[in-house]
Scaffold this motif. Structure first.
Motif, short mmCIF file in Angstrom:
data_model
loop_
_atom_site.label_atom_id
_atom_site.label_comp_id
_atom_site.label_asym_id
_atom_site.label_seq_id
_atom_site.Cartn_x
_atom_site.Cartn_y
_atom_site.Cartn_z
N ASP A 1 0.26 5.09 23.37
CA ASP A 1 1.41 5.99 23.39
C ASP A 1 2.49 5.51 22.44
OD1 ASP A 1 2.78 8.32 24.84
OD2 ASP A 1 4.27 6.71 25.01
N ALA A 2 2.66 4.19 22.33
CA ALA A 2 3.66 3.67 21.39
C ALA A 2 3.32 4.06 19.96
CB ALA A 2 3.74 2.15 21.52
N LEU A 3 2.03 4.10 19.63
CA LEU A 3 1.62 4.55 18.30
C LEU A 3 2.05 5.99 18.06
CD1 LEU A 3 0.02 4.53 15.65
CD2 LEU A 3 -2.06 4.92 16.97
N ARG A 4 1.83 6.86 19.02
CA ARG A 4 2.24 8.26 18.87
C ARG A 4 3.75 8.39 18.73
NH1 ARG A 4 -2.11 8.64 22.53
NH2 ARG A 4 -0.75 8.37 24.36
N ILE B 1 3.73 -1.14 13.71
CA ILE B 1 2.84 0.02 13.67
C ILE B 1 2.95 0.67 12.30
CG2 ILE B 1 2.29 2.24 14.75
CD1 ILE B 1 4.00 1.11 17.19
N THR B 2 1.84 0.84 11.61
CA THR B 2 1.87 1.51 10.32
C THR B 2 1.51 2.98 10.48
OG1 THR B 2 -0.45 1.17 9.72
CG2 THR B 2 1.09 -0.65 9.27
N GLU B 3 1.80 3.77 9.46
CA GLU B 3 1.53 5.21 9.54
C GLU B 3 0.05 5.51 9.65
OE1 GLU B 3 1.78 7.47 5.71
OE2 GLU B 3 2.91 5.70 5.06
N HIS B 4 -0.81 4.56 9.27
CA HIS B 4 -2.25 4.75 9.40
C HIS B 4 -2.81 4.16 10.68
CE1 HIS B 4 -2.59 5.35 4.75
NE2 HIS B 4 -2.20 6.44 5.39
N GLY B 5 -1.91 3.73 11.59
CA GLY B 5 -2.34 3.32 12.91
C GLY B 5 -2.70 1.86 13.08
N GLN B 6 -2.40 1.02 12.08
CA GLN B 6 -2.67 -0.41 12.25
C GLN B 6 -1.62 -1.02 13.17
OE1 GLN B 6 -3.24 -2.77 8.67
NE2 GLN B 6 -2.50 -4.60 9.70
N LEU B 7 -2.06 -1.79 14.15
CA LEU B 7 -1.17 -2.43 15.11
C LEU B 7 -1.23 -3.94 14.93
CD1 LEU B 7 -2.12 -0.40 18.32
CD2 LEU B 7 -0.40 0.18 16.59
N THR B 8 -0.06 -4.57 14.82
CA THR B 8 0.02 -6.03 14.71
C THR B 8 1.02 -6.53 15.75
OG1 THR B 8 -0.41 -5.92 12.33
CG2 THR B 8 0.51 -7.98 13.19
N LYS C 1 0.82 -1.22 0.00
CA LYS C 1 0.00 0.00 0.00
C LYS C 1 0.85 1.27 0.00
CE LYS C 1 -3.58 -2.31 2.77
NZ LYS C 1 -4.25 -2.33 4.09
N GLY C 2 2.17 1.10 0.06
CA GLY C 2 3.05 2.26 0.09
C GLY C 2 3.08 2.96 1.44
N GLU C 3 2.76 2.24 2.52
CA GLU C 3 2.72 2.84 3.86
C GLU C 3 4.04 2.64 4.60
OE1 GLU C 3 -0.54 1.47 6.20
OE2 GLU C 3 -1.99 1.63 4.56
N GLN C 4 4.43 3.65 5.36
CA GLN C 4 5.56 3.50 6.26
C GLN C 4 5.15 2.66 7.46
OE1 GLN C 4 8.29 6.91 7.05
NE2 GLN C 4 6.63 8.13 6.14
N SER C 5 6.16 2.08 8.12
CA SER C 5 5.87 1.30 9.32
C SER C 5 7.07 1.36 10.26
CB SER C 5 5.54 -0.16 8.98
OG SER C 5 6.57 -0.74 8.23
#
Length: 378
Positions: free
Chosen positions: A61-64, A43-50, A17-21
């Protein structure tokens, strides 16, 4: 290993998808925590957590922090102190009573030795692997080298710029030999540097001999855990792949030919669930003679005793060590009745055996911590 495989899959999808992570890794814990060293989350730039680095209290907070690390393209070390009930960052008052160090690394896909590339190298082969992650507890603002080396018995993959490479390869080889992760402080250019040298075992390989309907929930639960399941049966009408989950291997085999098709290591466990006395009796001496770590056999204790007696009458006897891996009846005593409950009982027993635990209630554990210390200090 399941968490690593899930992270790799999520990363590949983000790349498409061309997303940073960014990769968040628990690299050091003092005191208690929900997850221990080696827990990971993508963590992807759109906030998906795996994956997960806690029970849910740190992820926001880790997402931020990860979004900041991606913007700066610079790894950062974040400290979470769950001793502090008033900590606004955590904000849940969990009372874990621990200090958790989380390294957040933005992933540069163009760099061949990036953390995800090293995780892919770990997952590519069924073998023990060691990952080396470098960071500085003394100066969180310093450059954090991050996940930089993967070592196995047959080779090493490392970033070109890794400091103290030769020393770390020796430490990684020691961890491979002892099969115990190591936390170490190093002197590097007058400044201390910390190393988390992590042992990663292969996935559990669950070999179920017998393809009856009661094996289906076992395979489903094993799949949830990321175990690699193989079903073996000599009956073509039962040994059909479409009856099981997509990741399950199904083999049509006679008992005497089974081990020609399967490699055994110390994370390979066997279950005899054929409901066929003669088939089980043919398989049992084969398994015990090959020093497997766990052999479970469905049925009452009377069946096991009769089978061992008949084998002894034929001149086939076993040492106490060989018999110690035989679990029959199989499973923990949880009052299981249905196939699904029995599957839960069996999976729990296997996990306890591989972890060196008795499967007793945690409430009966008088230790101040739930998790045993998984990392040695040097």
């Amino acid at each position: 290993m399941k968490e690593i495989n899930d992270i790799i899959k999520a990363y590949d999808e983000a790349q498409q998808k061309g997303e940073q992570s960014a990769l968040a890794t628990v690299v050091h814990v003092a005191g208690s925590s929900y997850r221990r060293e080696g827990a990971r989350m993508l963590i992807t730039e759109h906030g998906q957590l795996t994956g997960a680095i806690s029970g849910g209290c740190l992820e926001g907070d880790a997402l931020r922090k990860a979004l900041l690390a991606m913007a700066q393209q610079r790894p950062m070390l974040v400290t979470y102190d769950t001793n502090d009930e008033e900590d606004a960052t955590i904000g849940l008052g969990l009372g874990c009573n621990g200090i958790i160090q989380v390294l957040i690394e933005p992933i540069d896909a163009a760099r061949s030795g990036n953390p995800i590339a090293l995780l892919k190298a770990v997952a590519s082969k069924r073998q023990y692997s060691v990952l080396v992650t470098l960071f500085s507890l003394h100066d969180k603002r310093a450059v954090q080298p991050g996940t930089c080396m993967m070592v196995t018995a047959d080779g090493c993959i490392a970033n070109d710029s890794i400091p103290l490479k030769d020393m770390l390869i020796k430490d990684a080889s020691l961890v491979l030999h002892q099969q115990q992760s190591l936390f170490k402080e190093l002197e590097f250019e007058s400044a201390p540097l910390n190393a988390f040298i992590e042992m990663i075992p292969p996935s559990v390989a669950l070999i179920i001999v017998g393809a009856g309907n009661d094996t289906i929930p076992l395979v489903q639960m094993a799949d949830l855990l990321g175990w690699q399941s193989t079903i073996v049966d000599g009956r073509p009408e039962y040994a059909k792949a479409e009856r099981f989950t997509a990741g399950c291997q199904v083999l049509l085999s006679k008992p005497e030919n089974l081990l020609d098709k399967i490699s055994i290591d110390d994370h390979t466990v066997f279950l005899l669930m054929t409901h066929n006395y003669n088939y089980d009796m043919a398989m049992l001496p084969v398994l015990l003679a090959n020093n497997v770590v766990y052999a479970g056999m469905l049925g009452p204790r009377k069946k096991r005793d009769r089978m061992l007696q008949e084998l002894q009458d034929k001149g086939i006897s076993f040492t106490p060590t060989q018999l110690s891996v035989l679990h029959s009846p199989i499973g923990l005593d949880i009052g299981a009745e249905t196939p699904e409950e029995i599957a839960l009982s069996v999976i729990a027993e296997i996990k306890a055996v591989l972890s060196g635990k008795k499967g007793s209630p945690l409430a009966a554990n008088n230790s101040p911590v739930i998790h045993s210390r998984a990392v040695l200090k040097a």
